[in-house]
Motif scaffolding. Structure first.
Motif, PDB file in Angstrom:
ATOM      1  N   ASP A 191      34.767  56.643  49.294  1.00 50.53           N
ATOM      2  CA  ASP A 191      35.054  56.633  50.730  1.00 50.53           C
ATOM      3  C   ASP A 191      35.741  55.334  51.146  1.00 50.53           C
ATOM      4  O   ASP A 191      36.736  55.342  51.888  1.00 50.53           O
ATOM      5  N   LYS A 193      43.312  61.461  48.050  1.00 50.84           N
ATOM      6  CA  LYS A 193      42.076  61.689  47.318  1.00 50.84           C
ATOM      7  C   LYS A 193      42.247  61.061  45.941  1.00 50.84           C
ATOM      8  O   LYS A 193      43.090  61.498  45.157  1.00 50.84           O
ATOM      9  N   GLN A 227      31.345  59.046  43.890  1.00 55.29           N
ATOM     10  CA  GLN A 227      32.058  60.210  44.432  1.00 55.29           C
ATOM     11  C   GLN A 227      31.657  60.546  45.863  1.00 55.29           C
ATOM     12  O   GLN A 227      30.488  60.507  46.225  1.00 55.29           O
ATOM     13  N   THR A 228      32.674  60.902  46.666  1.00 53.61           N
ATOM     14  CA  THR A 228      32.451  61.299  48.052  1.00 53.61           C
ATOM     15  C   THR A 228      31.432  62.423  48.146  1.00 53.61           C
ATOM     16  O   THR A 228      31.470  63.380  47.368  1.00 53.61           O
ATOM     17  N   GLN A 229      30.511  62.272  49.085  1.00 53.70           N
ATOM     18  CA  GLN A 229      29.512  63.292  49.400  1.00 53.70           C
ATOM     19  C   GLN A 229      29.444  63.427  50.918  1.00 53.70           C
ATOM     20  O   GLN A 229      29.637  62.437  51.621  1.00 53.70           O
ATOM     21  N   PRO A 230      29.176  64.621  51.416  1.00 52.40           N
ATOM     22  CA  PRO A 230      29.121  64.805  52.867  1.00 52.40           C
ATOM     23  C   PRO A 230      28.113  63.857  53.519  1.00 52.40           C
ATOM     24  O   PRO A 230      26.946  63.823  53.135  1.00 52.40           O
ATOM     25  N   GLY A 231      28.578  63.081  54.482  1.00 55.24           N
ATOM     26  CA  GLY A 231      27.687  62.215  55.244  1.00 55.24           C
ATOM     27  C   GLY A 231      27.121  61.044  54.493  1.00 55.24           C
ATOM     28  O   GLY A 231      26.198  60.380  54.970  1.00 55.24           O
ATOM     29  N   GLU A 232      27.653  60.744  53.294  1.00 55.20           N
ATOM     30  CA  GLU A 232      27.094  59.667  52.481  1.00 55.20           C
ATOM     31  C   GLU A 232      28.016  58.456  52.453  1.00 55.20           C
ATOM     32  O   GLU A 232      29.189  58.512  52.819  1.00 55.20           O
ATOM     33  N   ASN A 233      27.491  57.358  51.936  1.00 57.22           N
ATOM     34  CA  ASN A 233      28.167  56.067  51.866  1.00 57.22           C
ATOM     35  C   ASN A 233      28.563  55.829  50.404  1.00 57.22           C
ATOM     36  O   ASN A 233      27.723  55.467  49.588  1.00 57.22           O
ATOM     37  N   THR A 234      29.822  56.090  50.050  1.00 57.51           N
ATOM     38  CA  THR A 234      30.215  56.038  48.643  1.00 57.51           C
ATOM     39  C   THR A 234      31.383  55.081  48.409  1.00 57.51           C
ATOM     40  O   THR A 234      32.137  54.734  49.320  1.00 57.51           O
TER      41      THR A 234
END
Length: 263
Positions: free
Chosen positions: A29, A44, A19-26
């Motif tokens: 994304d 989405k 799952q998308t997370q702020p500033g993360e590599n998922t």
């Protein structure tokens, strides 16, 4: 508007979960970026559930709505050419607009793999928890059988869980023991695959179940302790959280009638 259902496999080693997370590599994304590159649409996607950082998937399911007229048979190849090689779309089909990957799921199966040989497998080390000391596998099987049923699984849930209810149903759970990799005359025990099928899972639930089963295999818990651990509804009663990379989302089950579009 079309609603597309897709099945994706991924190696979660280098990602911060699905799952998308702020500033993360998922994973999410990358899939959404590939859809945008293909269609120009910002979508989405809706997944059957999230997987933690380092966890893999053989058959994660997601859906999304699109106005694109690209034929369904072209989607997999078109997206895969735009994705990293550790994320692969395996299949795609059009489903009714009412279909929702998470809400429509009837069951999910996870697999957890333990390498119980003396030394790790250099080729599969990213997908197995290596446990080099002896485990009582039959006692672990018995313990696993006590985890099947409908219970409040608070003891097997992360303390960070925000779910209103921790009641879930485990329909079935079993172990497959493969000794083909064990070297004769050594203390090798081979590979242990544990499968768990349920109507839903709490954060870290399968990994805590596995950490508890390993404690049983080590003789630190007894199989008959499991009902009491569940009844305690206390995270501290269970074993540790097993490492993420041994876990794979194996399969998600749906009613086939819900996937069909009437012609």
């Amino acid at each position: 508007m079309r609603n597309l259902f897709m099945v994706v496999s991924y190696d979660g080693t280098r990602y911060h979960g699905f799952q998308t997370q702020p500033g993360e590599n998922t994973i999410q994304d990358y899939i959404e970026a590939s859809i945008h590159a293909l269609t120009g649409e910002t979508v989405k996607i809706i997944a059957s559930g999230r997987t933690d950082a380092g966890v893999h998937a053989r058959a994660q399911v997601f859906n999304f709505e699109t106005q694109s007229s690209i034929p369904i048979e072209r989607w997999c190849l078109a997206l895969n050419t735009r994705l990293p090689n550790d994320i692969v779309i395996r299949s795609a089909q059009e489903v009714p607009l009412s279909f929702h990957s998470r809400h429509s799921a009837h069951w999910k199966t996870y697999r957890y793999t333990i390498n119980a040989n003396a030394f790790p497998d250099v080729f599969n080390r990213a997908y197995e928890f290596h446990h080099p000391t002896k485990l009582d596998i039959e006692e672990m099987r018995t313990a696993l059988s006590h985890m099947v049923g409908t219970f409040d699984y608070t003891s097997f849930a992360s303390r960070k869980s925000t779910k209103a209810s921790h009641v879930r149903t485990i329909y079935k759970a079993w172990m497959e023991h493969d000794v083909s990799s064990a070297i004769p005359g050594t203390r090798d025990q081979g590979i242990i695959h544990t499968y768990v099928t349920g109507n839903g899972f709490l954060q870290h639930m399968v990994r805590i179940m596995m950490g508890t089963l390993v404690r049983v295999g080590q003789g630190k818990f007894k199989s008959e302790d499991i009902p009491g651990i569940i009844a305690a509804e206390d995270r501290s009663a269970a074993g540790p959280t097993a490492v993420a990379h041994g876990l794979t989302l194996w399969e998600v089950g749906y009613d086939l009638n819900e996937l069909s579009i009437e012609k």
